[in-house]
Design a protein around this motif. Structure first.
Motif, PDB file in Angstrom:
ATOM      1  N   LEU A   1       0.832  -1.189   0.114  1.00  0.00           N
ATOM      2  CA  LEU A   1      -0.052   0.026  -0.084  1.00  0.00           C
ATOM      3  C   LEU A   1       0.866   1.276   0.062  1.00  0.00           C
ATOM      4  CD1 LEU A   1      -2.697  -0.909   2.604  1.00  0.00           C
ATOM      5  CD2 LEU A   1      -3.057  -0.991   0.281  1.00  0.00           C
ATOM      6  N   ALA A   2       0.627   2.104  -0.739  1.00  0.00           N
ATOM      7  CA  ALA A   2       1.301   3.395  -0.898  1.00  0.00           C
ATOM      8  C   ALA A   2       1.065   4.361   0.668  1.00  0.00           C
ATOM      9  CB  ALA A   2       0.854   4.435  -2.021  1.00  0.00           C
ATOM     10  N   GLN A   3       2.163   4.558   1.146  1.00  0.00           N
ATOM     11  CA  GLN A   3       2.174   5.250   2.474  1.00  0.00           C
ATOM     12  C   GLN A   3       1.823   6.660   1.984  1.00  0.00           C
ATOM     13  OE1 GLN A   3       5.505   4.510   4.590  1.00  0.00           O
ATOM     14  NE2 GLN A   3       4.427   4.180   6.456  1.00  0.00           N
ATOM     15  N   HIS A   4       1.005   7.445   3.063  1.00  0.00           N
ATOM     16  CA  HIS A   4       0.869   8.735   2.812  1.00  0.00           C
ATOM     17  C   HIS A   4       2.192   9.554   3.030  1.00  0.00           C
ATOM     18  CE1 HIS A   4      -1.449  12.445   2.661  1.00  0.00           C
ATOM     19  NE2 HIS A   4      -1.211  12.782   3.970  1.00  0.00           N
TER      20      HIS A   4
ATOM     21  N   GLU B   1      -0.251  19.896   7.053  1.00  0.00           N
ATOM     22  CA  GLU B   1      -1.440  18.717   7.262  1.00  0.00           C
ATOM     23  C   GLU B   1      -1.209  18.394   8.632  1.00  0.00           C
ATOM     24  OE1 GLU B   1      -1.999  15.818   3.522  1.00  0.00           O
ATOM     25  OE2 GLU B   1       0.109  15.662   4.540  1.00  0.00           O
ATOM     26  N   VAL B   2       0.180  18.406   9.393  1.00  0.00           N
ATOM     27  CA  VAL B   2       0.501  18.232  10.741  1.00  0.00           C
ATOM     28  C   VAL B   2      -0.076  19.343  11.482  1.00  0.00           C
ATOM     29  CG1 VAL B   2       2.189  17.755  12.216  1.00  0.00           C
ATOM     30  CG2 VAL B   2       2.456  16.659  10.222  1.00  0.00           C
ATOM     31  N   ARG B   3       0.162  20.419  11.047  1.00  0.00           N
ATOM     32  CA  ARG B   3      -0.574  21.517  11.900  1.00  0.00           C
ATOM     33  C   ARG B   3      -2.213  21.506  12.141  1.00  0.00           C
ATOM     34  NH1 ARG B   3       3.592  24.585   8.680  1.00  0.00           N
ATOM     35  NH2 ARG B   3       4.899  25.261  10.113  1.00  0.00           N
ATOM     36  N   GLU B   4      -2.811  20.718  11.067  1.00  0.00           N
ATOM     37  CA  GLU B   4      -4.191  20.779  11.182  1.00  0.00           C
ATOM     38  C   GLU B   4      -4.564  19.386  12.202  1.00  0.00           C
ATOM     39  OE1 GLU B   4      -6.205  22.924   9.771  1.00  0.00           O
ATOM     40  OE2 GLU B   4      -4.684  23.971   9.263  1.00  0.00           O
ATOM     41  N   LEU B   5      -3.692  18.769  12.573  1.00  0.00           N
ATOM     42  CA  LEU B   5      -4.008  17.519  13.688  1.00  0.00           C
ATOM     43  C   LEU B   5      -4.574  18.242  14.642  1.00  0.00           C
ATOM     44  CD1 LEU B   5      -1.143  14.858  12.596  1.00  0.00           C
ATOM     45  CD2 LEU B   5      -3.529  14.934  11.910  1.00  0.00           C
ATOM     46  N   PRO B   6      -5.451  17.297  15.415  1.00  0.00           N
ATOM     47  CA  PRO B   6      -6.154  17.665  16.719  1.00  0.00           C
ATOM     48  C   PRO B   6      -5.131  18.071  17.683  1.00  0.00           C
ATOM     49  CG  PRO B   6      -6.495  15.461  16.205  1.00  0.00           C
ATOM     50  CD  PRO B   6      -5.821  15.962  15.244  1.00  0.00           C
ATOM     51  N   ASP B   7      -5.440  19.015  18.635  1.00  0.00           N
ATOM     52  CA  ASP B   7      -4.711  19.329  19.782  1.00  0.00           C
ATOM     53  C   ASP B   7      -5.192  18.372  20.750  1.00  0.00           C
ATOM     54  OD1 ASP B   7      -3.086  20.182  21.840  1.00  0.00           O
ATOM     55  OD2 ASP B   7      -4.211  22.253  22.003  1.00  0.00           O
ATOM     56  N   ASP B   8      -4.583  16.891  21.104  1.00  0.00           N
ATOM     57  CA  ASP B   8      -4.997  16.014  21.563  1.00  0.00           C
ATOM     58  C   ASP B   8      -4.043  15.609  22.933  1.00  0.00           C
ATOM     59  OD1 ASP B   8      -3.231  14.940  20.122  1.00  0.00           O
ATOM     60  OD2 ASP B   8      -4.588  13.339  19.264  1.00  0.00           O
ATOM     61  N   GLY B   9      -3.120  16.512  23.107  1.00  0.00           N
ATOM     62  CA  GLY B   9      -2.006  16.007  24.008  1.00  0.00           C
ATOM     63  C   GLY B   9      -0.665  15.248  23.540  1.00  0.00           C
ATOM     64  N   LYS B  10      -0.825  14.966  22.230  1.00  0.00           N
ATOM     65  CA  LYS B  10       0.352  14.218  21.588  1.00  0.00           C
ATOM     66  C   LYS B  10       0.972  15.174  20.778  1.00  0.00           C
ATOM     67  CE  LYS B  10      -2.470   9.936  21.060  1.00  0.00           C
ATOM     68  NZ  LYS B  10      -3.248   9.202  20.360  1.00  0.00           N
TER      69      LYS B  10
ATOM     70  N   ASP C   1      10.676  14.171   6.234  1.00  0.00           N
ATOM     71  CA  ASP C   1      10.642  13.383   4.876  1.00  0.00           C
ATOM     72  C   ASP C   1       9.442  12.792   4.793  1.00  0.00           C
ATOM     73  OD1 ASP C   1      13.048  14.468   4.602  1.00  0.00           O
ATOM     74  OD2 ASP C   1      14.137  12.806   5.415  1.00  0.00           O
ATOM     75  N   GLY C   2       8.175  13.135   4.907  1.00  0.00           N
ATOM     76  CA  GLY C   2       7.021  12.523   4.969  1.00  0.00           C
ATOM     77  C   GLY C   2       6.533  11.535   5.791  1.00  0.00           C
ATOM     78  N   GLU C   3       7.270  11.260   6.971  1.00  0.00           N
ATOM     79  CA  GLU C   3       6.915  10.176   7.844  1.00  0.00           C
ATOM     80  C   GLU C   3       6.235  10.937   8.889  1.00  0.00           C
ATOM     81  OE1 GLU C   3       8.734   6.622  10.740  1.00  0.00           O
ATOM     82  OE2 GLU C   3      10.013   7.728   9.599  1.00  0.00           O
ATOM     83  N   LEU C   4       5.077  10.635   9.514  1.00  0.00           N
ATOM     84  CA  LEU C   4       4.436  11.402  10.589  1.00  0.00           C
ATOM     85  C   LEU C   4       4.953  10.626  11.906  1.00  0.00           C
ATOM     86  CD1 LEU C   4       2.138  13.205  11.750  1.00  0.00           C
ATOM     87  CD2 LEU C   4       0.664  11.169  11.389  1.00  0.00           C
ATOM     88  N   LEU C   5       5.417  11.501  12.759  1.00  0.00           N
ATOM     89  CA  LEU C   5       6.021  11.097  14.026  1.00  0.00           C
ATOM     90  C   LEU C   5       4.939  11.274  15.148  1.00  0.00           C
ATOM     91  CD1 LEU C   5       8.366  11.494  12.191  1.00  0.00           C
ATOM     92  CD2 LEU C   5       9.875  11.505  14.032  1.00  0.00           C
ATOM     93  N   VAL C   6       4.751  10.456  15.922  1.00  0.00           N
ATOM     94  CA  VAL C   6       3.371  10.763  16.980  1.00  0.00           C
ATOM     95  C   VAL C   6       4.005  10.195  18.270  1.00  0.00           C
ATOM     96  CG1 VAL C   6       1.069  10.323  17.568  1.00  0.00           C
ATOM     97  CG2 VAL C   6       1.666  10.294  15.227  1.00  0.00           C
ATOM     98  N   THR C   7       4.014  11.083  19.312  1.00  0.00           N
ATOM     99  CA  THR C   7       4.380  10.770  20.756  1.00  0.00           C
ATOM    100  C   THR C   7       3.459  11.209  21.741  1.00  0.00           C
ATOM    101  OG1 THR C   7       5.820  12.644  20.785  1.00  0.00           O
ATOM    102  CG2 THR C   7       6.874  10.495  20.074  1.00  0.00           C
ATOM    103  N   PRO C   8       3.433  10.309  22.582  1.00  0.00           N
ATOM    104  CA  PRO C   8       2.251  10.536  23.819  1.00  0.00           C
ATOM    105  C   PRO C   8       2.954  11.744  24.601  1.00  0.00           C
ATOM    106  CG  PRO C   8       3.611   8.743  24.199  1.00  0.00           C
ATOM    107  CD  PRO C   8       4.107   9.004  22.970  1.00  0.00           C
TER     108      PRO C   8
ATOM    109  N   ASN D   1       8.290  21.329   4.582  1.00  0.00           N
ATOM    110  CA  ASN D   1       7.546  20.160   4.969  1.00  0.00           C
ATOM    111  C   ASN D   1       7.994  19.259   5.929  1.00  0.00           C
ATOM    112  OD1 ASN D   1       5.158  20.601   3.501  1.00  0.00           O
ATOM    113  ND2 ASN D   1       5.981  20.090   1.409  1.00  0.00           N
ATOM    114  N   ASN D   2       9.034  19.591   6.458  1.00  0.00           N
ATOM    115  CA  ASN D   2       9.526  18.929   7.554  1.00  0.00           C
ATOM    116  C   ASN D   2       9.429  19.820   9.067  1.00  0.00           C
ATOM    117  OD1 ASN D   2      10.767  16.376   6.603  1.00  0.00           O
ATOM    118  ND2 ASN D   2      12.043  18.247   5.501  1.00  0.00           N
ATOM    119  N   LEU D   3       8.593  19.021   9.856  1.00  0.00           N
ATOM    120  CA  LEU D   3       8.161  19.959  11.175  1.00  0.00           C
ATOM    121  C   LEU D   3       8.658  19.170  12.294  1.00  0.00           C
ATOM    122  CD1 LEU D   3       6.015  22.360  11.592  1.00  0.00           C
ATOM    123  CD2 LEU D   3       4.585  20.390  12.486  1.00  0.00           C
TER     124      LEU D   3
END
Length: 188
Positions: free
Chosen positions: A6-9, A15-24, A30-37, A78-80
Motif C-alpha cells: 500500500l502506498a504510504q501517505h 497537514e500536521v499543523r491541522e491535526l487535533p490538539d489532543d496532548g500528543k 521526510d513525509g513520515e508522521l512521528l506521533v509521541t504521547p 515540509n519537515n516539522l
C-alpha cells in the motif's frame, strides 16, 4: 502470491499543523508522521534540570534563545519538528524572531529519550538534524545516565557519562555540565 504494498501517505507540515490538539506531539520528517504521547513526569523533570544548567550560559553569551516544545519548527520545507529543548536562532540577516516560522536555525536540539521515542530520536530525528546542520544534537538517556552528543558529520555519537563540555561558535568560554549530579537531580 504477494500482496501489493500500500502506498504510504507523505505527510506535509501543513497537514500536521491541522491535526487535533489532543496532548500528543505530531512531527513529520521526510513525509513520515512521528506521533509521541504526552511526556512522563520524569521526562519533564529532565528537561527542567537541563534547562537550568544551560539557560544562563545561553543568555549571558547571547547565543540565541533556549526554549521547549510544543513548537512547530520548519527549518526545511515540509519537515516539522518539535525538539524537547532547543536553542533557536533568527533567520540570516535578522536579529530576532517572534513566531516559529521565523526561526532560521537551531544551535542546539535536545531530546530526552523514552521507550516510545527511541527510534525517532536516534535515527529519524538524528539524521534530519545532521542533514540540516544543527550545531549539536543531544540525546539524554535517563536509563543509561548518559548524553549522546551528535554533530553534523558524526557517524557515531560521543557518549558522555561524566562531563559535557559545550563550546558553540561565538561563545568566549565553554559550558561545563557535570553529569552525575545532573542525573542524580533527575532520577534520585
Amino acid at each position: 502470491m504477494a500482496m501489493p504494498a500500500l502506498a504510504q501517505h507523505y505527510w506535509t507540515a501543513a497537514e500536521v499543523r491541522e491535526l487535533p490538539d489532543d496532548g500528543k506531539r505530531y512531527e513529520c520528517i521526510d513525509g513520515e508522521l512521528l506521533v509521541t504521547p504526552s511526556p512522563r513526569g520524569l521526562h519533564q523533570r529532565a528537561l527542567r534540570e537541563v534547562f537550568l544548567r544551560i539557560h544562563e550560559y545561553i543568555r549571558e553569551h547571547n547565543l540565541g534563545e533556549l526554549l521547549w516544545s510544543p513548537a512547530d519548527i520548519e527549518l526545511e520545507r515540509n519537515n516539522l519538528v518539535q525538539p524537547d529543548l532547543f536553542v533557536a536562532l533568527p533567520r540570516e540577516g535578522e536579529t530576532s524572531w517572534k513566531d516559529w516560522h521565523e526561526v532560521g536555525a537551531l544551535l542546539l536540539a535536545i531530546e530526552v529519550l523514552s521507550p516510545s521515542t527511541a527510534r525517532y530520536d536516534r535515527v529519524v530525528k538524528r539524521k534530519f538534524y545532521q542533514r540540516i546542520k544543527v550545531g549539536e544534537y543531544w540525546i539524554v538517556d535517563l536509563d543509561a545516565r548518559v548524553i549522546e552528543r551528535w554533530r553534523s558529520g558524526d557517524r557515531t555519537p560521543e557518549v558522555l557519562s561524566e562531563e559535557l563540555v559545550w563550546g558553540p561558535a561565538g561563545a568566549p568560554e565553554p559550558l561545563h555540565i557535570a553529569l552525575e549530579p545532573l542525573f542524580r537531580s533527575i532520577c534520585g
